[in-house]
Design an enzyme around this catalytic site. Sequence first.
Site, PDB file in Angstrom:
ATOM      1  N   LYS A 190      -2.545  -2.495  -7.894  1.00  0.00           N
ATOM      2  CA  LYS A 190      -2.833  -2.874  -9.287  1.00  0.00           C
ATOM      3  C   LYS A 190      -2.295  -4.267  -9.563  1.00  0.00           C
ATOM      4  O   LYS A 190      -1.206  -4.608  -9.126  1.00  0.00           O
ATOM      5  CB  LYS A 190      -2.094  -1.860 -10.189  1.00  0.00           C
ATOM      6  CG  LYS A 190      -2.338  -1.998 -11.651  1.00  0.00           C
ATOM      7  CD  LYS A 190      -3.433  -1.044 -12.100  1.00  0.00           C
ATOM      8  CE  LYS A 190      -3.950  -1.357 -13.479  1.00  0.00           C
ATOM      9  NZ  LYS A 190      -4.756  -2.566 -13.575  1.00  0.00           N
ATOM     10  N   HIS A 199       0.821  -1.214   0.000  1.00  0.00           N
ATOM     11  CA  HIS A 199       0.000   0.000   0.000  1.00  0.00           C
ATOM     12  C   HIS A 199       0.854   1.261   0.000  1.00  0.00           C
ATOM     13  O   HIS A 199       0.358   2.332   0.305  1.00  0.00           O
ATOM     14  CB  HIS A 199      -0.923   0.006   1.235  1.00  0.00           C
ATOM     15  CG  HIS A 199      -1.958  -1.067   1.199  1.00  0.00           C
ATOM     16  ND1 HIS A 199      -2.538  -1.588   2.325  1.00  0.00           N
ATOM     17  CD2 HIS A 199      -2.529  -1.730   0.162  1.00  0.00           C
ATOM     18  CE1 HIS A 199      -3.427  -2.521   1.990  1.00  0.00           C
ATOM     19  NE2 HIS A 199      -3.433  -2.627   0.690  1.00  0.00           N
ATOM     20  N   HIS A 200       2.149   1.138  -0.336  1.00  0.00           N
ATOM     21  CA  HIS A 200       2.983   2.356  -0.282  1.00  0.00           C
ATOM     22  C   HIS A 200       2.545   3.350  -1.347  1.00  0.00           C
ATOM     23  O   HIS A 200       2.824   4.535  -1.259  1.00  0.00           O
ATOM     24  CB  HIS A 200       4.479   2.008  -0.439  1.00  0.00           C
ATOM     25  CG  HIS A 200       4.891   1.697  -1.842  1.00  0.00           C
ATOM     26  ND1 HIS A 200       4.558   0.510  -2.457  1.00  0.00           N
ATOM     27  CD2 HIS A 200       5.589   2.413  -2.768  1.00  0.00           C
ATOM     28  CE1 HIS A 200       5.041   0.526  -3.698  1.00  0.00           C
ATOM     29  NE2 HIS A 200       5.667   1.665  -3.900  1.00  0.00           N
ATOM     30  N   ARG A 201       1.883   2.860  -2.379  1.00  0.00           N
ATOM     31  CA  ARG A 201       1.274   3.710  -3.405  1.00  0.00           C
ATOM     32  C   ARG A 201      -0.141   3.197  -3.621  1.00  0.00           C
ATOM     33  O   ARG A 201      -0.354   1.981  -3.678  1.00  0.00           O
ATOM     34  CB  ARG A 201       2.022   3.596  -4.734  1.00  0.00           C
ATOM     35  CG  ARG A 201       3.371   4.288  -4.766  1.00  0.00           C
ATOM     36  CD  ARG A 201       3.177   5.691  -5.271  1.00  0.00           C
ATOM     37  NE  ARG A 201       4.346   6.519  -5.043  1.00  0.00           N
ATOM     38  CZ  ARG A 201       5.171   6.903  -6.000  1.00  0.00           C
ATOM     39  NH1 ARG A 201       4.991   6.526  -7.224  1.00  0.00           N
ATOM     40  NH2 ARG A 201       6.183   7.696  -5.719  1.00  0.00           N
ATOM     41  N   LYS A 205       7.596  -4.619  -9.964  1.00  0.00           N
ATOM     42  CA  LYS A 205       7.467  -4.249 -11.375  1.00  0.00           C
ATOM     43  C   LYS A 205       7.033  -2.792 -11.512  1.00  0.00           C
ATOM     44  O   LYS A 205       7.628  -2.021 -12.255  1.00  0.00           O
ATOM     45  CB  LYS A 205       6.392  -5.172 -11.971  1.00  0.00           C
ATOM     46  CG  LYS A 205       6.365  -5.298 -13.446  1.00  0.00           C
ATOM     47  CD  LYS A 205       5.292  -6.316 -13.852  1.00  0.00           C
ATOM     48  CE  LYS A 205       5.573  -7.725 -13.327  1.00  0.00           C
ATOM     49  NZ  LYS A 205       4.590  -8.714 -13.802  1.00  0.00           N
ATOM     50  N   ASP A 221       8.362   2.937 -12.872  1.00  0.00           N
ATOM     51  CA  ASP A 221       7.757   4.221 -12.465  1.00  0.00           C
ATOM     52  C   ASP A 221       6.270   4.298 -12.759  1.00  0.00           C
ATOM     53  O   ASP A 221       5.785   5.316 -13.266  1.00  0.00           O
ATOM     54  CB  ASP A 221       8.480   5.402 -13.144  1.00  0.00           C
ATOM     55  CG  ASP A 221       9.866   5.612 -12.565  1.00  0.00           C
ATOM     56  OD1 ASP A 221      10.047   5.335 -11.365  1.00  0.00           O
ATOM     57  OD2 ASP A 221      10.756   6.032 -13.314  1.00  0.00           O
ATOM     58  N   LYS A 239      -2.708  -8.807  -6.818  1.00  0.00           N
ATOM     59  CA  LYS A 239      -3.033  -9.868  -7.775  1.00  0.00           C
ATOM     60  C   LYS A 239      -4.276 -10.590  -7.300  1.00  0.00           C
ATOM     61  O   LYS A 239      -4.543 -10.652  -6.093  1.00  0.00           O
ATOM     62  CB  LYS A 239      -1.880 -10.872  -7.880  1.00  0.00           C
ATOM     63  CG  LYS A 239      -1.849 -11.609  -9.181  1.00  0.00           C
ATOM     64  CD  LYS A 239      -1.204 -10.770 -10.275  1.00  0.00           C
ATOM     65  CE  LYS A 239      -1.170 -11.449 -11.601  1.00  0.00           C
ATOM     66  NZ  LYS A 239      -0.326 -10.699 -12.546  1.00  0.00           N
ATOM     67  N   SER A 271      -1.730  -0.413 -18.817  1.00  0.00           N
ATOM     68  CA  SER A 271      -2.884  -0.354 -17.908  1.00  0.00           C
ATOM     69  C   SER A 271      -2.904   0.999 -17.185  1.00  0.00           C
ATOM     70  O   SER A 271      -3.968   1.586 -16.957  1.00  0.00           O
ATOM     71  CB  SER A 271      -2.786  -1.458 -16.862  1.00  0.00           C
ATOM     72  OG  SER A 271      -3.381  -2.639 -17.349  1.00  0.00           O
TER      73      SER A 271
HETATM   74  P1  NAD Z   1      -2.972 -16.718 -21.509  1.00  0.00           P
HETATM   75  O1  NAD Z   1      -3.940 -17.495 -20.729  1.00  0.00           O
HETATM   76  O2  NAD Z   1      -3.472 -15.753 -22.530  1.00  0.00           O
HETATM   77  O3  NAD Z   1      -1.961 -17.703 -22.278  1.00  0.00           O
HETATM   78  C1  NAD Z   1      -1.166 -18.679 -21.657  1.00  0.00           C
HETATM   79  C2  NAD Z   1      -0.831 -19.736 -22.699  1.00  0.00           C
HETATM   80  O4  NAD Z   1       0.116 -20.644 -22.120  1.00  0.00           O
HETATM   81  C3  NAD Z   1      -2.059 -20.566 -23.112  1.00  0.00           C
HETATM   82  O5  NAD Z   1      -2.144 -20.590 -24.521  1.00  0.00           O
HETATM   83  C4  NAD Z   1      -1.778 -21.940 -22.512  1.00  0.00           C
HETATM   84  O6  NAD Z   1      -2.336 -23.006 -23.268  1.00  0.00           O
HETATM   85  C5  NAD Z   1      -0.253 -21.964 -22.533  1.00  0.00           C
HETATM   86  N1  NAD Z   1       0.322 -22.949 -21.620  1.00  0.00           N
HETATM   87  C6  NAD Z   1      -0.117 -23.355 -20.401  1.00  0.00           C
HETATM   88  N2  NAD Z   1       0.701 -24.273 -19.874  1.00  0.00           N
HETATM   89  C7  NAD Z   1       1.693 -24.467 -20.783  1.00  0.00           C
HETATM   90  C8  NAD Z   1       2.830 -25.306 -20.836  1.00  0.00           C
HETATM   91  N3  NAD Z   1       3.120 -26.133 -19.834  1.00  0.00           N
HETATM   92  N4  NAD Z   1       3.638 -25.247 -21.935  1.00  0.00           N
HETATM   93  C9  NAD Z   1       3.363 -24.410 -22.946  1.00  0.00           C
HETATM   94  N5  NAD Z   1       2.284 -23.587 -22.961  1.00  0.00           N
HETATM   95  C10 NAD Z   1       1.461 -23.624 -21.902  1.00  0.00           C
HETATM   96  O7  NAD Z   1      -2.038 -15.989 -20.435  1.00  0.00           O
HETATM   97  P2  NAD Z   1      -1.142 -14.684 -20.632  1.00  0.00           P
HETATM   98  O8  NAD Z   1      -1.958 -13.511 -20.271  1.00  0.00           O
HETATM   99  O9  NAD Z   1      -0.464 -14.741 -21.955  1.00  0.00           O
HETATM  100  O10 NAD Z   1      -0.084 -14.884 -19.449  1.00  0.00           O
HETATM  101  C11 NAD Z   1       1.065 -15.702 -19.612  1.00  0.00           C
HETATM  102  C12 NAD Z   1       2.093 -15.319 -18.555  1.00  0.00           C
HETATM  103  O11 NAD Z   1       2.432 -13.945 -18.697  1.00  0.00           O
HETATM  104  C13 NAD Z   1       1.637 -15.498 -17.106  1.00  0.00           C
HETATM  105  O12 NAD Z   1       2.748 -15.862 -16.324  1.00  0.00           O
HETATM  106  C14 NAD Z   1       1.192 -14.099 -16.716  1.00  0.00           C
HETATM  107  O13 NAD Z   1       1.238 -13.875 -15.331  1.00  0.00           O
HETATM  108  C15 NAD Z   1       2.229 -13.280 -17.456  1.00  0.00           C
HETATM  109  N6  NAD Z   1       1.842 -11.892 -17.699  1.00  0.00           N
HETATM  110  C16 NAD Z   1       0.689 -11.595 -18.372  1.00  0.00           C
HETATM  111  C17 NAD Z   1       0.357 -10.257 -18.603  1.00  0.00           C
HETATM  112  C18 NAD Z   1      -0.856  -9.851 -19.401  1.00  0.00           C
HETATM  113  O14 NAD Z   1      -0.996  -8.658 -19.694  1.00  0.00           O
HETATM  114  N7  NAD Z   1      -1.718 -10.763 -19.812  1.00  0.00           N
HETATM  115  C19 NAD Z   1       1.186  -9.239 -18.111  1.00  0.00           C
HETATM  116  C20 NAD Z   1       2.365  -9.579 -17.439  1.00  0.00           C
HETATM  117  C21 NAD Z   1       2.670 -10.916 -17.248  1.00  0.00           C
END
Ligand code: NAD
Length: 480
Positions: A77, A71-73, A101, A106, A113, A371
């Site tokens: 999100k 909660h520092h900011r 992150k 910034d 989460k 975002s």
């Molecule tokens: P998503 O659900 O859109 O896609 C994930 C994909 O990974 C799916 O197609 C799934 O079938 C595949 N998958 C699952 N297990 C797998 C495996 N063992 N081997 C290969 N593929 C596999 O999810 P996303 O939004 O793309 O998120 C993916 C990662 O990125 C997560 O760790 C998430 O926390 C991170 N992330 C997402 C965002 C965002 O804006 N969506 C932002 C930052 C970080």
Amino acid sequence: MPDKKESPDLKNLSFSDSVSYYFDKASPFTGAPQGLLDQIKTCNSIYKMNFPVKYGNEVRVIEAYRVQHSHHRMPTKGGIRYSLQVDQDEVMALAALMTYKCALVDVPFGGAKGGIKISPRQTSPEILENITRRYTTELVKKNFIGPGIDVPAPDYGTGEREMAWILDTYVTLNPGEINGYGCVTGKPISQNGIHGRTEATGRGVVYALNEICSYKDDMKDLGLETGLEGKRVIVQGLGNVGYHTARIITQYGAKVIAIAEADGAVYDENGLDIDHLYKYRQEKKSVKGYTKGAAKVIADSASALELECDILIPAALEKQITEKNASRIKAKIVAEAANGPVTPAAENILLKKGVMIIPDIYVNAGGVTVSYFEWLKNLSHVRFGRMQKRWEEKHQTDFIKLIEELTGKTVPKARIESLIHGADEIDLVNSGLEDTMIEAYRDIREFKKRRKSEIDIRTAAFAVSINKIKNSYYAMGIFP
Ligand code: NAD
């Protein structure tokens, strides 16, 4: 939690313990007092909920979480994840990563989460909608959502559709709240979303890699040429982050030679047609049977991560590169587009092999960056570029006319069009995103270079981030 003084058993750390381990590793480089470090590291609020949802004639109890790490900011999100792997430890780890992150790039939010323990692929859209709306209601009841409180976004297993349900539920329960649209980001454009958010994480990964690969000395150490042109890339996951990363990196001249999905990997040494493969998987719900060009399917998907390449981009889930497969990874650069794909035990093996690891808290920060832009747009109630676009175009046109008058020469029409083009929302979003990724990497690289003893990129990134949070606490006057 691992004690700083004991060396933790790296092979058996939970996800949140791994994040704490990285934090502890970086802490000595920050000069922050122990009490402040403890405050930064701990999760501030954890809300676990169970609620009933109808599945046809039966009722099932759904397990869900929202964790506000810092909660520092304010507001806090972070995305919402739908997966059967969701548990409290995972959500705590992901919330903590969000704090580090946001500070690193910034973005003025604390980290949070959310997670719901369901399989979105095996749940009908109607039930998913009921679950999402009920989850939002639970958040409203406990004051865990709002434009100034906590702002969710998409993550694994969620997207625009779920964000629209969250928005609709929130504004229904808070009629007349003028900034209500800022209660969630990653919304469809028609629901006050922002252009460029869907692909922002993947685009940010590419902007980051483009910057990283521009340093001649760093690339020389890895035995690579500068630039993304011609780099051989493997991506794990063809979801939101993986698909857009793979698609955009090919626009920079890189070749995506393999995509590893949950049910198999596709490999083509000549480079895959990403859009074609994406559409194929959308239609068939699988990558199996894909044969375009010289493409071959590899049944053991995880083995594709071990193929020869320059850049490996895990973009699926945490704990994909562990002490079991790390020694077989051949990539020179591993960019953590997913959160936590490399475990601490694997990291030690990779670092000894000279692999450059680009940490999640930096390389996948593009999503939260855009975002933030969406939230700003929602609070200002105006589309970026709306006020100045035409004025800019008129100003540029006058300027070109003046040059033509003074020189007696005519500027070619094609050049005029590109010179006078006023910025659209997407131009401003991408420009802000690129600048954010470049500046953050320069901060990390500078910090790393300034140390007398060698430190890895993750440790430098964590230290830069902790220092920013530390300064924020000092400015609040909480710590002397
Ligand atoms: P998503 O659900 O859109 O896609 C994930 C994909 O990974 C799916 O197609 C799934 O079938 C595949 N998958 C699952 N297990 C797998 C495996 N063992 N081997 C290969 N593929 C596999 O999810 P996303 O939004 O793309 O998120 C993916 C990662 O990125 C997560 O760790 C998430 O926390 C991170 N992330 C997402 C965002 C965002 O804006 N969506 C932002 C930052 C970080």
